[in-house]
Write a protein that holds these residues in place. Structure first.
Motif, PDB file in Angstrom:
ATOM      1  N   ALA A   1      14.163   3.065 -10.088  1.00 39.10           N
ATOM      2  CA  ALA A   1      14.320   1.847 -10.594  1.00 39.10           C
ATOM      3  C   ALA A   1      14.669   0.693  -9.524  1.00 39.10           C
ATOM      4  CB  ALA A   1      15.410   1.757 -11.661  1.00 39.10           C
ATOM      5  N   ALA A   2      15.650   1.172  -8.547  1.00 40.77           N
ATOM      6  CA  ALA A   2      15.914   0.352  -7.380  1.00 40.77           C
ATOM      7  C   ALA A   2      14.519   0.045  -6.552  1.00 40.77           C
ATOM      8  CB  ALA A   2      17.133   0.699  -6.739  1.00 40.77           C
ATOM      9  N   GLY A   3      13.660   1.226  -6.359  1.00 39.08           N
ATOM     10  CA  GLY A   3      12.789   1.149  -5.409  1.00 39.08           C
ATOM     11  C   GLY A   3      11.582   0.336  -5.890  1.00 39.08           C
ATOM     12  N   ARG A   4      11.509   0.447  -7.420  1.00 37.20           N
ATOM     13  CA  ARG A   4      10.661  -0.344  -8.076  1.00 37.20           C
ATOM     14  C   ARG A   4      10.905  -1.813  -7.980  1.00 37.20           C
ATOM     15  NH1 ARG A   4      10.392   1.172 -13.829  1.00 37.20           N
ATOM     16  NH2 ARG A   4      12.420   0.185 -14.089  1.00 37.20           N
ATOM     17  N   ASP A   5      12.210  -1.992  -8.196  1.00 36.88           N
ATOM     18  CA  ASP A   5      12.586  -3.763  -8.091  1.00 36.88           C
ATOM     19  C   ASP A   5      12.275  -4.156  -6.784  1.00 36.88           C
ATOM     20  OD1 ASP A   5      13.398  -3.564 -10.571  1.00 36.88           O
ATOM     21  OD2 ASP A   5      15.651  -3.212 -10.309  1.00 36.88           O
ATOM     22  N   LEU A   6      12.834  -3.298  -5.560  1.00 31.33           N
ATOM     23  CA  LEU A   6      12.671  -3.722  -4.494  1.00 31.33           C
ATOM     24  C   LEU A   6      11.097  -3.826  -3.873  1.00 31.33           C
ATOM     25  CD1 LEU A   6      13.536  -4.188  -1.655  1.00 31.33           C
ATOM     26  CD2 LEU A   6      13.498  -1.823  -0.955  1.00 31.33           C
ATOM     27  N   PHE A   7      10.238  -3.030  -4.367  1.00 31.55           N
ATOM     28  CA  PHE A   7       8.715  -3.155  -3.906  1.00 31.55           C
ATOM     29  C   PHE A   7       8.151  -3.984  -4.939  1.00 31.55           C
ATOM     30  CE2 PHE A   7       9.578   1.172  -2.182  1.00 31.55           C
ATOM     31  CZ  PHE A   7       9.129   0.821  -1.064  1.00 31.55           C
TER      32      PHE A   7
ATOM     33  N   GLU B   1      12.304   9.205   3.549  1.00 30.77           N
ATOM     34  CA  GLU B   1      11.094   9.027   4.257  1.00 30.77           C
ATOM     35  C   GLU B   1      10.119   8.332   3.925  1.00 30.77           C
ATOM     36  OE1 GLU B   1      13.125  13.400   4.468  1.00 30.77           O
ATOM     37  OE2 GLU B   1      12.826  11.800   2.837  1.00 30.77           O
ATOM     38  N   VAL B   2       9.968   7.925   2.476  1.00 33.01           N
ATOM     39  CA  VAL B   2       8.924   6.855   2.334  1.00 33.01           C
ATOM     40  C   VAL B   2       9.228   5.430   2.788  1.00 33.01           C
ATOM     41  CG1 VAL B   2       8.082   5.491   0.287  1.00 33.01           C
ATOM     42  CG2 VAL B   2       8.289   8.118  -0.069  1.00 33.01           C
ATOM     43  N   LEU B   3      10.677   5.106   2.872  1.00 36.49           N
ATOM     44  CA  LEU B   3      11.057   4.087   3.378  1.00 36.49           C
ATOM     45  C   LEU B   3      10.866   4.091   4.918  1.00 36.49           C
ATOM     46  CD1 LEU B   3      14.165   3.838   1.059  1.00 36.49           C
ATOM     47  CD2 LEU B   3      12.189   2.466   1.032  1.00 36.49           C
ATOM     48  N   GLN B   4      11.219   5.069   5.480  1.00 33.67           N
ATOM     49  CA  GLN B   4      11.243   5.298   7.077  1.00 33.67           C
ATOM     50  C   GLN B   4       9.899   5.096   7.415  1.00 33.67           C
ATOM     51  OE1 GLN B   4      12.904   4.956   9.505  1.00 33.67           O
ATOM     52  NE2 GLN B   4      13.724   7.019  10.400  1.00 33.67           N
TER      53      GLN B   4
ATOM     54  N   GLY C   1       0.811  -1.347   0.094  1.00 31.65           N
ATOM     55  CA  GLY C   1       0.006  -0.032   0.104  1.00 31.65           C
ATOM     56  C   GLY C   1       0.834   1.306   0.015  1.00 31.65           C
ATOM     57  N   LEU C   2       1.882   1.232   0.599  1.00 27.57           N
ATOM     58  CA  LEU C   2       2.760   2.330   0.791  1.00 27.57           C
ATOM     59  C   LEU C   2       3.395   2.670  -0.584  1.00 27.57           C
ATOM     60  CD1 LEU C   2       4.592   4.187   2.595  1.00 27.57           C
ATOM     61  CD2 LEU C   2       6.228   2.294   2.542  1.00 27.57           C
ATOM     62  N   TRP C   3       3.665   1.689  -1.379  1.00 27.60           N
ATOM     63  CA  TRP C   3       4.461   1.721  -2.664  1.00 27.60           C
ATOM     64  C   TRP C   3       3.277   2.355  -3.586  1.00 27.60           C
ATOM     65  CZ3 TRP C   3       8.370   3.231  -5.238  1.00 27.60           C
ATOM     66  CH2 TRP C   3       8.520   2.866  -6.530  1.00 27.60           C
ATOM     67  N   GLU C   4       2.109   1.760  -3.553  1.00 27.46           N
ATOM     68  CA  GLU C   4       0.936   2.092  -4.421  1.00 27.46           C
ATOM     69  C   GLU C   4       0.690   3.605  -4.187  1.00 27.46           C
ATOM     70  OE1 GLU C   4      -3.896   1.082  -5.400  1.00 27.46           O
ATOM     71  OE2 GLU C   4      -2.398  -0.192  -3.765  1.00 27.46           O
ATOM     72  N   SER C   5       0.810   4.001  -3.228  1.00 19.52           N
ATOM     73  CA  SER C   5       0.459   5.612  -2.893  1.00 19.52           C
ATOM     74  C   SER C   5       1.600   6.554  -3.407  1.00 19.52           C
ATOM     75  CB  SER C   5       0.050   5.646  -1.323  1.00 19.52           C
ATOM     76  OG  SER C   5       1.228   5.540  -0.515  1.00 19.52           O
ATOM     77  N   ALA C   6       2.734   5.781  -3.286  1.00 21.67           N
ATOM     78  CA  ALA C   6       4.149   6.784  -3.270  1.00 21.67           C
ATOM     79  C   ALA C   6       4.483   6.575  -4.821  1.00 21.67           C
ATOM     80  CB  ALA C   6       5.260   6.451  -2.512  1.00 21.67           C
ATOM     81  N   LYS C   7       4.287   5.507  -5.325  1.00 21.61           N
ATOM     82  CA  LYS C   7       4.881   5.151  -6.781  1.00 21.61           C
ATOM     83  C   LYS C   7       4.890   6.399  -7.997  1.00 21.61           C
ATOM     84  CE  LYS C   7       5.068   1.887 -10.709  1.00 21.61           C
ATOM     85  NZ  LYS C   7       4.547   0.739 -11.237  1.00 21.61           N
ATOM     86  N   SER C   8       3.933   7.088  -8.101  1.00 22.44           N
ATOM     87  CA  SER C   8       3.588   8.048  -8.991  1.00 22.44           C
ATOM     88  C   SER C   8       4.342   9.225  -8.824  1.00 22.44           C
ATOM     89  CB  SER C   8       2.196   8.487  -9.134  1.00 22.44           C
ATOM     90  OG  SER C   8       2.023   9.556 -10.226  1.00 22.44           O
ATOM     91  N   MET C   9       4.467   9.680  -7.483  1.00 21.28           N
ATOM     92  CA  MET C   9       5.445  10.630  -7.064  1.00 21.28           C
ATOM     93  C   MET C   9       6.794  10.561  -7.194  1.00 21.28           C
ATOM     94  SD  MET C   9       7.485  11.593  -4.188  1.00 21.28           S
ATOM     95  CE  MET C   9       7.018  10.817  -2.962  1.00 21.28           C
ATOM     96  N   CYS C  10       7.265   9.216  -6.932  1.00 18.68           N
ATOM     97  CA  CYS C  10       8.385   8.680  -7.100  1.00 18.68           C
ATOM     98  C   CYS C  10       9.166   8.558  -8.446  1.00 18.68           C
ATOM     99  CB  CYS C  10       8.913   7.274  -6.256  1.00 18.68           C
ATOM    100  SG  CYS C  10       8.533   7.243  -4.736  1.00 18.68           S
ATOM    101  N   GLU C  11       8.095   8.319  -9.184  1.00 15.40           N
ATOM    102  CA  GLU C  11       8.411   8.155 -10.746  1.00 15.40           C
ATOM    103  C   GLU C  11       8.703   9.545 -11.338  1.00 15.40           C
ATOM    104  OE1 GLU C  11       7.069   5.602 -14.696  1.00 15.40           O
ATOM    105  OE2 GLU C  11       5.848   5.961 -12.979  1.00 15.40           O
TER     106      GLU C  11
END
Length: 362
Positions: free
Chosen positions: A271-277, A221-224, A203-213
């Motif tokens: 890209a690393a964040g996307r791979d991780l999540f 802060e997203v990971l924390q 859920g965290l990645w779903e809400s943050a992905k667009s902004m991160c991209e």
């Protein structure tokens, strides 16, 4: 324009805390504090006292004699200890939070311990990604950062990876031959994480992905926020307990060092964040033998070198069951961070690991 340092920067250079010194992201921390202490005014008072104490406490600089011996992109390879006849030993930290957790202070440094024990020890510092690094995935951190730096050493090193660094160490060992590899609290079998944690992270990645991209990276802060959400009560209790620690005590200094580390660090590339999540947490690519780099499957079972997986039954971040299955396994009873910097880390991890490294030529 006046380029002289501000009073806040001058204070930091002298070892003082900044006027507002974490934790990051502070608004979220305050929200958790208020929610977790709603029915306990005394806990709330102590937690706020601990927060203020943390923000105002003096920091003592921790000088390190590590020498940079190689670079690849923004990453650096730092040497601890003298060059000798043994195999070098390269310690690979996670991409999340700074590498200093393995060299936290003079008395809490796995790297300095290894150097003093006679090992030709090295630490990877991943550095801060640039805008041009947005497409650098976990695979690229292995092939374009880690392996090029390792190739500059006079002999192939033993690899020791902590947390996500352990996952990257296994990838490097699958792509090239190394004398031995060890992982510490490394996530590999993501289907062994609690479902509630996987749902939270998803859920965290779903809400943050667009902004991160859009910005090309995943802010710390997203990971924390994800780590805090896994155990919000503990997040607040430790600040309340910190309020009661004696000023300038070893316990206070240890808390400050660990929390400063946990609240610091560069962002992940997008890209690393996307791979991780998506590949790891959601699809369990590593645990299902579906993680491929340059057409090669990364599978610990294929390693021909001696290998050791070190896990901890007290690890809340990476469950012991999620560790890779290697030839040897050690199970500790410490936390994710405590196993490398805690009061019992020397006897339970540093010294036994030093012996294991020596037995394999390190």
């Amino acid at each position: 324009m006046d380029s002289s340092p501000t009073p806040a920067l001058t204070a930091l250079a002298q070892g003082d805390a900044a006027p507002q010194h974490g934790p990051r992201p502070l608004p979220l921390f305050l929200n958790i504090l208020w929610r977790e202490t709603e029915c306990d005014p005394e806990l709330r008072r102590r937690a706020f006292a601990g927060l203020r104490k943390y923000q105002e406490a003096r920091r003592s600089p921790s000088a390190s004699s590590a020498k940079c011996v190689a670079t690849a992109g923004t990453a650096r390879l730092l040497r601890y200890g003298a060059v000798n006849y043994r195999f070098p030993v390269v310690f690979i930290p996670s991409l999340i939070n700074p590498p200093q957790v393995l060299d936290l202070s003079e008395s809490r440094s796995l790297l300095r311990h290894m150097g003093a024990a006679g090992h030709e020890a090295y630490l990877v510092d991943w550095g801060t990604p640039t805008v041009q690094d947005a497409t650098l995935g976990l695979d690229g951190h292995v092939t374009e950062r880690l392996l090029p730096m390792l190739s500059t050493l006079s002999r192939p090193p033993i690899l020791v990876g902590y947390c996500l660094g352990g996952s990257l160490a296994l990838a490097a060992a699958a792509l090239q031959s190394f004398p031995a590899v060890s992982t510490i609290a490394a996530p590999w079998k993501f289907d062994c994480f609690a479902k509630a944690d996987l749902d939270l992270i998803g859920g965290l990645w779903e809400s943050a992905k667009s902004m991160c991209e859009s910005i090309g990276y995943v802010p710390m802060e997203v990971l924390q926020s994800g780590f805090w959400a896994m155990d919000p009560a503990r997040t607040i209790r430790k600040y309340a307990d910190f309020a009661d620690l004696a000023v300038e005590s070893d316990e206070e200094r240890a808390f400050l060092a660990v929390e400063d580390w946990a609240n610091g660090g560069a962002p992940l590339t997008f890209a690393a964040g996307r791979d991780l999540f998506e590949q790891f947490y959601a699809a369990n690519a590593s645990g299902n033998d579906q993680w491929r780099i340059n057409g090669r499957t990364i599978s610990p079972s294929d390693l021909e070198c001696p290998s050791l997986s070190i896990v901890s039954i007290g690890d809340r971040i990476v469950p012991a069951a999620a560790g890779p299955r290697l030839r040897e396994k050690w199970s500790l009873s410490l936390g994710h961070v405590g196993m490398v910097v805690g009061g019992r880390a020397r006897e339970m991890l540093w010294e036994p690991l030093s012996v294991w490294l020596s037995s394999h030529g390190g």
